[in-house]
Design an enzyme around this catalytic site. Structure first.
Site, PDB file in Angstrom:
ATOM      1  N   CYS A 111       0.800  -1.236   0.000  1.00  0.00           N
ATOM      2  CA  CYS A 111       0.000   0.000   0.000  1.00  0.00           C
ATOM      3  C   CYS A 111       0.830   1.283   0.000  1.00  0.00           C
ATOM      4  O   CYS A 111       0.323   2.345  -0.351  1.00  0.00           O
ATOM      5  CB  CYS A 111      -0.947   0.019   1.193  1.00  0.00           C
ATOM      6  N   HIS A 249      -3.215   7.433   3.551  1.00  0.00           N
ATOM      7  CA  HIS A 249      -3.648   6.163   2.947  1.00  0.00           C
ATOM      8  C   HIS A 249      -5.075   5.880   3.414  1.00  0.00           C
ATOM      9  O   HIS A 249      -5.401   6.059   4.594  1.00  0.00           O
ATOM     10  CB  HIS A 249      -2.702   5.059   3.420  1.00  0.00           C
ATOM     11  N   ASN A 279     -10.018   0.461   0.123  1.00  0.00           N
ATOM     12  CA  ASN A 279      -8.561   0.473   0.130  1.00  0.00           C
ATOM     13  C   ASN A 279      -8.036   0.053  -1.250  1.00  0.00           C
ATOM     14  O   ASN A 279      -8.146  -1.111  -1.617  1.00  0.00           O
ATOM     15  CB  ASN A 279      -8.067  -0.482   1.223  1.00  0.00           C
TER      16      ASN A 279
HETATM   17  O1  UT7 Z   1      -3.500  -1.305   3.841  1.00  0.00           O
HETATM   18  C1  UT7 Z   1      -3.405  -2.398   4.732  1.00  0.00           C
HETATM   19  C2  UT7 Z   1      -4.774  -2.956   4.932  1.00  0.00           C
HETATM   20  N1  UT7 Z   1      -5.082  -3.377   6.270  1.00  0.00           N
HETATM   21  C3  UT7 Z   1      -6.061  -2.835   7.002  1.00  0.00           C
HETATM   22  O2  UT7 Z   1      -6.643  -1.851   6.680  1.00  0.00           O
HETATM   23  C4  UT7 Z   1      -6.425  -3.577   8.254  1.00  0.00           C
HETATM   24  C5  UT7 Z   1      -6.644  -2.743   9.432  1.00  0.00           C
HETATM   25  N2  UT7 Z   1      -7.676  -3.351  10.290  1.00  0.00           N
HETATM   26  C6  UT7 Z   1      -8.958  -3.038  10.149  1.00  0.00           C
HETATM   27  O3  UT7 Z   1      -9.299  -2.205   9.341  1.00  0.00           O
HETATM   28  C7  UT7 Z   1      -9.962  -3.710  11.073  1.00  0.00           C
HETATM   29  O4  UT7 Z   1      -9.285  -4.507  12.012  1.00  0.00           O
HETATM   30  C8  UT7 Z   1     -11.008  -4.555  10.301  1.00  0.00           C
HETATM   31  C9  UT7 Z   1     -11.942  -3.638   9.533  1.00  0.00           C
HETATM   32  C10 UT7 Z   1     -10.300  -5.504   9.334  1.00  0.00           C
HETATM   33  C11 UT7 Z   1     -11.844  -5.381  11.262  1.00  0.00           C
HETATM   34  O5  UT7 Z   1     -12.469  -4.524  12.226  1.00  0.00           O
HETATM   35  P1  UT7 Z   1     -12.484  -4.949  13.770  1.00  0.00           P
HETATM   36  O6  UT7 Z   1     -13.267  -3.922  14.462  1.00  0.00           O
HETATM   37  O7  UT7 Z   1     -11.041  -5.119  14.160  1.00  0.00           O
HETATM   38  O8  UT7 Z   1     -13.275  -6.306  13.735  1.00  0.00           O
HETATM   39  P2  UT7 Z   1     -12.831  -7.761  14.255  1.00  0.00           P
HETATM   40  O9  UT7 Z   1     -11.742  -8.295  13.389  1.00  0.00           O
HETATM   41  O10 UT7 Z   1     -12.587  -7.703  15.704  1.00  0.00           O
HETATM   42  O11 UT7 Z   1     -14.131  -8.618  13.988  1.00  0.00           O
HETATM   43  C12 UT7 Z   1     -15.305  -8.431  14.786  1.00  0.00           C
HETATM   44  C13 UT7 Z   1     -16.360  -9.428  14.335  1.00  0.00           C
HETATM   45  C14 UT7 Z   1     -15.902 -10.868  14.245  1.00  0.00           C
HETATM   46  O12 UT7 Z   1     -16.960 -11.676  14.714  1.00  0.00           O
HETATM   47  P3  UT7 Z   1     -16.938 -12.293  16.201  1.00  0.00           P
HETATM   48  O13 UT7 Z   1     -15.712 -13.144  16.259  1.00  0.00           O
HETATM   49  O14 UT7 Z   1     -16.885 -11.107  17.119  1.00  0.00           O
HETATM   50  O15 UT7 Z   1     -18.218 -13.070  16.254  1.00  0.00           O
HETATM   51  C15 UT7 Z   1     -15.725 -11.113  12.777  1.00  0.00           C
HETATM   52  O16 UT7 Z   1     -15.937 -12.451  12.413  1.00  0.00           O
HETATM   53  O17 UT7 Z   1     -16.816  -9.078  13.016  1.00  0.00           O
HETATM   54  C16 UT7 Z   1     -16.813 -10.248  12.199  1.00  0.00           C
HETATM   55  N3  UT7 Z   1     -16.571  -9.859  10.814  1.00  0.00           N
HETATM   56  C17 UT7 Z   1     -17.549  -9.460   9.987  1.00  0.00           C
HETATM   57  N4  UT7 Z   1     -18.879  -9.359  10.149  1.00  0.00           N
HETATM   58  C18 UT7 Z   1     -19.608  -8.911   9.105  1.00  0.00           C
HETATM   59  C19 UT7 Z   1     -15.376  -9.762  10.165  1.00  0.00           C
HETATM   60  N5  UT7 Z   1     -15.583  -9.325   8.905  1.00  0.00           N
HETATM   61  C20 UT7 Z   1     -16.918  -9.126   8.786  1.00  0.00           C
HETATM   62  C21 UT7 Z   1     -17.733  -8.662   7.732  1.00  0.00           C
HETATM   63  N6  UT7 Z   1     -19.068  -8.578   7.924  1.00  0.00           N
HETATM   64  N7  UT7 Z   1     -17.235  -8.305   6.526  1.00  0.00           N
END
Ligand code: UT7
Length: 359
Positions: A111, A249, A279
């Site tokens: 990125c 970014h 992204n």
């Molecule tokens: O340029 C480099 C790119 N990298 C990034 O941008 C990554 C940076 N990280 C992030 O942006 C965030 O960590 C995410 C957006 C990827 C995830 O957000 P979060 O608030 O950290 O969510 P989480 O990973 O803690 O997931 C929470 C819940 C999980 O369910 P449980 O285990 O709590 O039941 C996931 O399974 O959300 C669930 N989940 C979803 N639910 C609906 C994960 N993806 C999805 C989805 N739709 N697309």
């Protein structure tokens, strides 16, 4: 003092939109989750190659600068989703725009590839190695996406933008750069199925599996970008009040808010378009730069703070003092061929093609 300043800019966004509701057709997700966790509402899916997007963006940027392609000494293409490993994508753009006097290289730091490319080209200009450079940031991620994984599929999109960088004696252009990398945690963002090590192991090219430790990436991204921003501010003897616009970014609105807060800059001095495109990896900062200009957010002699992070985990920041001109000198009639399919149809095509290939 020989400086490197941006004199031309142009973007090339593929027209097909994939909305959050479209993704909910084939994944267990919804608009509310995606919007509240990331700020993303839709993204673009390209019907053309990365080289084609890069060529159109390049032609628009050159017209904006009023510079003939033959006068380019260097093309840097920042990307991690090149169409082909050899020959590189920059040489494809060189051929198609007729930049016969330019060297051409790809830069891959995921990125941050555009930001690394910008620093590289600016350093070469300052040293007198080249006078006129084209720095492109572009990405064609949709064919490489694991569209069965809701943890990553909702986050990314395709797009491209280019900038012309020229030597000047004026007090403007790139004033400070900081490049860094948390190599010790490089495995927290990893795409299986791209590259040599997967050959002969039963992988179909592009049938990827993403290792993506979202929360760890989030934390590292905030720390890395904040550190890089502080370094370039210190190097310029500047404080947060001297920054006219942050162009970060665009991976996640919450990451942007955290970085801007740590830098001591208010959100009204930060450009955000993550809701439109998600992204786009290397394309996010140059596309944001182009749109900030189009929307009149960049004034003559503005101090811009660019920053980003990506796979590696690479991170970077630049302090850029804009010149006098904030409008294009000319316009190119370069355009993409029409797109016959919707974003959803293209993604369903990828899903069908890859289905079962890993069994
Ligand atoms: O340029 C480099 C790119 N990298 C990034 O941008 C990554 C940076 N990280 C992030 O942006 C965030 O960590 C995410 C957006 C990827 C995830 O957000 P979060 O608030 O950290 O969510 P989480 O990973 O803690 O997931 C929470 C819940 C999980 O369910 P449980 O285990 O709590 O039941 C996931 O399974 O959300 C669930 N989940 C979803 N639910 C609906 C994960 N993806 C999805 C989805 N739709 N697309």
């Amino acid at each position: 003092m020989r400086n490197a300043t941006i004199t031309g800019w142009g973007k090339c966004m593929p027209p097909a939109v994939l909305s959050n509701a479209d993704i909910a057709n084939f994944l267990d997700t919804d608009d509310e989750w995606i919007t509240s966790r990331t700020g993303i509402r839709e993204r673009r899916i390209s019907h053309v190659s990365l080289e084609t997007m890069g060529t159109v963006a390049a032609q628009r940027a050159l017209a904006c600068a009023g510079l003939d392609a033959e006068r380019l000494d260097l093309i840097v293409f920042g990307t991690c989703s090149f169409d082909q490993q050899v020959p590189n994508t920059a040489s494809g753009v060189q051929k198609r725009i007729g930049a016969v006097n330019a060297g051409a290289m790809d830069v891959n730091t995921a990125c941050t590839s555009y930001l690394y490319g910008l620093t590289t080209a600016a350093a070469m200009i300052s040293q007198g190695v080249v006078n006129n450079a084209l720095v492109i940031g572009g990405e064609l991620i949709s064919p490489l996406m694991d569209w069965t994984d809701r943890g990553v599929a909702v986050l990314f999109g395709d797009g491209c933008a280019a900038t012309v960088l020229q030597a000047t004696d004026k007090d403007e252009g790139l004033r400070a750069s900081k490049l860094g990398c948390y190599g010790e945690v490089r495995e927290i963002l990893l795409v299986h199925g791209m590259g040599q090590r997967y050959a002969n192991r039963g992988w179909v090219n592009g049938d990827t599996q993403w290792v993506f430790e979202g929360q760890e990436i989030f934390k590292r991204a905030v720390v890395g970008m904040s550190q890089a921003c502080q370094t370039v501010l210190d190097d310029c003897g500047m404080g947060p009040d001297d920054v006219d616009l942050v162009v970060p970014h665009q991976a996640n609105l919450r990451i942007i808010e955290a970085v801007v807060k740590r830098a001591g800059v208010s959100m009204d001095r930060c450009f955000v378009n993550v809701h439109r495109y998600g992204n786009m990896s290397a394309a996010t900062v140059p596309v944001a730069l182009v749109e900030a200009l189009e929307e009149g957010r960049i004034k003559p002699h503005a101090n811009l703070l660019l920053t980003g992070f990506g796979g590696g985990l690479s991170w970077a920041a630049q302090m850029l003092r804009w010149g006098e001109r904030v409008t294009p000198l000319g316009e190119s009639d370069a355009t993409l061929p029409p797109c016959e399919r919707s974003g959803l149809e293209m993604v369903q095509g990828y899903l069908a093609a890859k289905h079962g290939s890993r069994e």
